[in-house]
Design an enzyme around this catalytic site. Structure first.
Site, short mmCIF file in Angstrom:
data_model
loop_
_atom_site.label_atom_id
_atom_site.label_comp_id
_atom_site.label_asym_id
_atom_site.label_seq_id
_atom_site.Cartn_x
_atom_site.Cartn_y
_atom_site.Cartn_z
N CYS A 55 15.70 -31.43 14.72
CA CYS A 55 15.54 -31.06 13.69
C CYS A 55 16.75 -30.00 13.67
CB CYS A 55 14.18 -30.49 13.30
SG CYS A 55 14.13 -29.85 11.72
N CYS A 59 14.00 -23.10 11.67
CA CYS A 59 13.49 -22.26 11.28
C CYS A 59 13.18 -21.35 12.32
CB CYS A 59 12.66 -23.02 10.76
SG CYS A 59 11.96 -24.31 8.86
N CYS A 62 10.71 -22.39 15.05
CA CYS A 62 9.78 -23.93 15.31
C CYS A 62 11.28 -24.70 16.82
CB CYS A 62 10.19 -24.89 14.20
SG CYS A 62 10.14 -26.51 14.77
N CYS A 99 -3.27 -37.65 11.33
CA CYS A 99 -1.91 -36.89 10.38
C CYS A 99 -1.02 -36.66 11.39
CB CYS A 99 -2.33 -35.12 9.87
SG CYS A 99 -3.93 -34.73 9.84
N CYS A 130 -2.46 -38.69 6.66
CA CYS A 130 -1.58 -37.35 6.04
C CYS A 130 -0.57 -36.90 6.23
CB CYS A 130 -1.99 -35.98 5.89
SG CYS A 130 -1.51 -34.12 6.55
N CYS A 190 -1.51 -30.95 0.78
CA CYS A 190 -1.87 -29.73 2.06
C CYS A 190 -0.64 -28.89 2.09
CB CYS A 190 -1.85 -30.51 3.15
SG CYS A 190 -2.18 -29.98 4.86
N ARG A 262 -7.82 -24.24 6.26
CA ARG A 262 -7.85 -24.50 7.44
C ARG A 262 -7.07 -23.81 9.04
NH1 ARG A 262 -5.16 -29.60 7.86
NH2 ARG A 262 -6.99 -30.65 7.33
#
Length: 335
Positions: A55, A59, A62, A99, A130, A190, A262
């Site tokens: 990616c 972040c 991450c 998901c 999802c 979500c 969650r």
């Protein structure tokens, strides 16, 4: 009397909730929880990374960011057949929602077309679907909706005033725009965040206030506890006090009483007592099976045993009109 849903919370109000004596806060949260939910039912999903690593974002939490040396290798998008096999295994193990996560900043239209094909195939198994793929345009959201995608995950991550300390490659407004595109397409959202990244209590309150003041409360609100991964900038951050994490769950429940809250990333480092406190504070969803993207997750059998010890049961989830699926079922050969 069921409390009305609010979208006008002030930061002072949310900070006041955080400051309540612990037992008073849990009592308020459990009271709100019981107005909208079965207090002993927990929704369970399985999460699969269908495109891992590489990616371009920065972040700070991450391990999938290409710029950090975390040992996560970039992989191509999984084939329809490979994802379908994992989805079938998840269904066989008892999950009713599958998901799928892909490490993109913003997928190209051709990527979305491929994911749409995967979504349609998974939907054909009788599973809720999802996905979390990064930022979406309106037409991309429409494509996924047409393919049968039920939920789209796109977290705010943290409060607006702490966001710049964690991420520099995407604006806060970009996240809000994607959520609007998802809502406009008719999918469920979500959306939650991560706590324990070095933010203050006021900033945790700011995250939850922002979520609660969205035009519609997210149907699912994942509250993640930072998983510290060597090689990321946040590795070595002082761990969040466990009771502060429980407070975050409780305040989320009070602010968004009809949403599913969650207990998400970081659960593998929580002992059973802490998880039980989170359920008492209003958490009523977990992931089980597979790995939580690139971090671990408690094993399925342990979760089943914990549910049994706490008297919890699987939440029944409507898939289609007239059809209900249980999220956790005992294996077919179980006595």
């Amino acid at each position: 009397m069921t409390a009305a849903l609010r979208h006008d919370w002030t930061l002072a109000e949310v900070e006041h909730l955080f400051a309540l004596p612990f037992n008073d806060l849990l009592f308020q949260a459990q009271t709100a929880h019981r107005q909208y939910h079965d207090p002993n039912a927990v929704q369970v999903s399985t999460l699969l990374s269908i495109k891992t690593g590489g990616c371009p974002e920065d972040c700070a939490y991450c391990p999938q960011a290409a710029r950090y040396a975390t040992g996560v290798k970039a992989e191509k998008l999984m084939s329809v057949e490979a994802v379908l096999a994992r989805a079938q295994a998840a269904k066989d193990a008892g999950a009713s929602r599958f998901c799928m996560g892909a490490a993109w900043r913003a997928p190209k239209d051709r990527d979305v077309a491929k994911v749409a094909e995967i979504v349609s195939a998974v939907k054909g198994l009788g599973l809720q679907t999802c996905a979390t793929l990064g930022m979406l345009t309106g037409p991309q959201a429409d494509t996924l909706k047409s393919a049968g995608l039920d939920f789209y995950n796109h977290n705010l991550d943290t409060s607006p005033d702490f966001y710049g300390e964690i991420i520099h490659t995407r604006d806060y407004q970009d996240r809000l725009d994607t959520l609007e595109n998802v809502r406009h397409a008719g999918m469920k959202t979500c959306c939650g965040g991560i706590v324990g990244m070095g933010e203050s209590r006021s900033q945790r309150a700011g995250l939850l206030k922002t979520l609660a003041n969205l035009p519609e409360h997210p149907e699912s609100v994942p509250i993640n506890r930072l998983v510290q991964v060597a090689g990321t900038p946040l590795h070595g951050t002082e761990a969040l006090d466990p009771f502060e994490f429980v407070r975050s769950i409780a305040v989320a429940r009070i602010l968004m009483p009809a949403s599913v809250v969650r207990l998400s990333a970081g659960r593998e480092t929580m002992d059973d007592a802490l998880q039980a406190l989170c359920f008492a504070a209003g958490a009523n969803s977990i992931f089980y099976g597979e790995k939580l993207l690139t971090t671990g997750n408690p094993d399925v059998e342990h979760d089943r045993r914990l549910f049994e010890r706490l008297g919890l049961k699987p939440m029944e989830v409507e898939f289609e009109p007239g059809t209900v699926h249980a999220d956790i079922v005992e294996p077919a050969d179980a006595a």
